[in-house]
Design an enzyme around this catalytic site. Sequence first.
Site, PDB file in Angstrom:
ATOM      1  N   HIS A  99      -2.984  60.864  19.294  1.00  0.00           N
ATOM      2  CA  HIS A  99      -4.248  60.143  19.127  1.00  0.00           C
ATOM      3  C   HIS A  99      -5.389  60.834  19.874  1.00  0.00           C
ATOM      4  O   HIS A  99      -6.521  60.359  19.821  1.00  0.00           O
ATOM      5  CB  HIS A  99      -4.145  58.726  19.704  1.00  0.00           C
ATOM      6  CG  HIS A  99      -3.284  57.782  18.925  1.00  0.00           C
ATOM      7  ND1 HIS A  99      -3.168  57.813  17.552  1.00  0.00           N
ATOM      8  CD2 HIS A  99      -2.523  56.728  19.347  1.00  0.00           C
ATOM      9  CE1 HIS A  99      -2.356  56.825  17.165  1.00  0.00           C
ATOM     10  NE2 HIS A  99      -1.960  56.170  18.224  1.00  0.00           N
ATOM     11  N   ARG A 121      -9.656  56.453   8.713  1.00  0.00           N
ATOM     12  CA  ARG A 121      -9.758  55.130   8.076  1.00  0.00           C
ATOM     13  C   ARG A 121     -11.138  54.553   8.369  1.00  0.00           C
ATOM     14  O   ARG A 121     -11.735  54.852   9.408  1.00  0.00           O
ATOM     15  CB  ARG A 121      -8.672  54.218   8.643  1.00  0.00           C
ATOM     16  CG  ARG A 121      -8.551  52.859   7.969  1.00  0.00           C
ATOM     17  CD  ARG A 121      -7.483  52.029   8.670  1.00  0.00           C
ATOM     18  NE  ARG A 121      -7.163  50.819   7.931  1.00  0.00           N
ATOM     19  CZ  ARG A 121      -6.322  49.881   8.352  1.00  0.00           C
ATOM     20  NH1 ARG A 121      -5.714  50.024   9.533  1.00  0.00           N
ATOM     21  NH2 ARG A 121      -6.074  48.810   7.618  1.00  0.00           N
ATOM     22  N   SER A 129      -7.721  46.001  12.765  1.00  0.00           N
ATOM     23  CA  SER A 129      -6.330  46.341  13.060  1.00  0.00           C
ATOM     24  C   SER A 129      -6.122  46.553  14.555  1.00  0.00           C
ATOM     25  O   SER A 129      -5.094  46.156  15.118  1.00  0.00           O
ATOM     26  CB  SER A 129      -5.934  47.603  12.286  1.00  0.00           C
ATOM     27  OG  SER A 129      -4.560  47.873  12.422  1.00  0.00           O
ATOM     28  N   TYR A 184      -7.096  57.006   4.680  1.00  0.00           N
ATOM     29  CA  TYR A 184      -6.228  55.851   4.469  1.00  0.00           C
ATOM     30  C   TYR A 184      -6.529  55.202   3.124  1.00  0.00           C
ATOM     31  O   TYR A 184      -5.615  54.830   2.375  1.00  0.00           O
ATOM     32  CB  TYR A 184      -6.479  54.871   5.613  1.00  0.00           C
ATOM     33  CG  TYR A 184      -5.558  53.678   5.690  1.00  0.00           C
ATOM     34  CD1 TYR A 184      -4.482  53.672   6.571  1.00  0.00           C
ATOM     35  CD2 TYR A 184      -5.793  52.543   4.932  1.00  0.00           C
ATOM     36  CE1 TYR A 184      -3.654  52.565   6.682  1.00  0.00           C
ATOM     37  CE2 TYR A 184      -4.967  51.430   5.034  1.00  0.00           C
ATOM     38  CZ  TYR A 184      -3.903  51.450   5.905  1.00  0.00           C
ATOM     39  OH  TYR A 184      -3.083  50.356   6.008  1.00  0.00           O
ATOM     40  N   ARG A 236       0.716  45.920   9.587  1.00  0.00           N
ATOM     41  CA  ARG A 236       0.226  44.557   9.431  1.00  0.00           C
ATOM     42  C   ARG A 236      -0.004  44.326   7.942  1.00  0.00           C
ATOM     43  O   ARG A 236       0.923  44.323   7.177  1.00  0.00           O
ATOM     44  CB  ARG A 236      -1.050  44.370  10.273  1.00  0.00           C
ATOM     45  CG  ARG A 236      -1.396  42.925  10.585  1.00  0.00           C
ATOM     46  CD  ARG A 236      -2.559  42.840  11.569  1.00  0.00           C
ATOM     47  NE  ARG A 236      -3.756  43.455  11.030  1.00  0.00           N
ATOM     48  CZ  ARG A 236      -4.653  42.824  10.275  1.00  0.00           C
ATOM     49  NH1 ARG A 236      -4.479  41.550   9.981  1.00  0.00           N
ATOM     50  NH2 ARG A 236      -5.716  43.438   9.813  1.00  0.00           N
ATOM     51  N   LYS A 237      -1.260  44.192   7.505  1.00  0.00           N
ATOM     52  CA  LYS A 237      -1.524  43.965   6.093  1.00  0.00           C
ATOM     53  C   LYS A 237      -1.590  45.264   5.301  1.00  0.00           C
ATOM     54  O   LYS A 237      -1.180  45.323   4.146  1.00  0.00           O
ATOM     55  CB  LYS A 237      -2.828  43.194   5.919  1.00  0.00           C
ATOM     56  CG  LYS A 237      -2.780  41.751   6.403  1.00  0.00           C
ATOM     57  CD  LYS A 237      -4.092  41.038   6.089  1.00  0.00           C
ATOM     58  CE  LYS A 237      -4.045  39.584   6.507  1.00  0.00           C
ATOM     59  NZ  LYS A 237      -5.316  38.879   6.194  1.00  0.00           N
ATOM     60  N   GLY A 238      -2.167  46.282   5.910  1.00  0.00           N
ATOM     61  CA  GLY A 238      -2.276  47.558   5.226  1.00  0.00           C
ATOM     62  C   GLY A 238      -3.152  47.508   3.989  1.00  0.00           C
ATOM     63  O   GLY A 238      -2.821  48.105   2.969  1.00  0.00           O
TER      64      GLY A 238
END
Length: 273
Positions: A99, A121, A129, A184, A236-238
Amino acid sequence: MSTIKERGITFPADVVTRSNLELMKTFDIRDDDIMLVTYPKTGTWWIHQVVKQILASEGIQDEKYLGDFPNLLEFTIPGKGPIVELFKTAPSPRVLATHVPVEFLPSGLLGSKAKTVVLMRNPKDTAVSTFKFWQKVPEVKTPESWDSFVEQYLAGDCPWGPFYDHVLGFWKLKDHHNILFLKYEDMKKDLPAEVRKLSSFLGRPLSEEAVQAVVGATQFDSMNKTVGQKNGLWTRKGIIGDWKNHFSDEQSRAFDDQYRDRLSNTGLEFEFE
């Protein structure tokens, strides 16, 4: 959350130490290394799974120091030590991940033949997120509220540094022949096309049958029901546009203003829905 600051960047001290960051500077890069670069919560786990599946199509399995989670070079694994040390003896090809901002990368990376993949993203979904993740992880101070978190995020007071500083630091290298930029949102909208692009960049072009096999193994929804649920933190939801369920109009405008201010005339753009 205990933190350290190195070159003005905040890191969570529980998992990132100054000695680890120093070790990264002189980490020996091999020409067949694959380095995955992401700002936190921009798809690290997902791109790692895609690369693993591309390699698996050739019968190559990576070292599983952290199970199915990407091995972030700056981290320390309790009981095992710094990941950067563990990877010194890992078999090739190594799938590395980090990162860190560009100035913390191993000094030999950009001058080598190693492949670097930068996944980005949109900042609004990244913020949501991040907020949800911080609520679950004991190593990070839990935000007092979404409103206070938004202020903090806009100010760039985040582990691994401000979002725009991070992405623009790498975007300056967009013409480097051994760096591929992915988004993303593109992966969500057309994963087969991104798998083809990625496998070609890695020098491992896939047959259409193999592309579909990789896609089948890494479609976010199905993948989240299998590997992702083993730990419950990393996915998570993506989805694209979940920010609409959290941002007020005023917060959205503030993000839009910062987006225009930082990215105008850079050529870097994001999709928000």
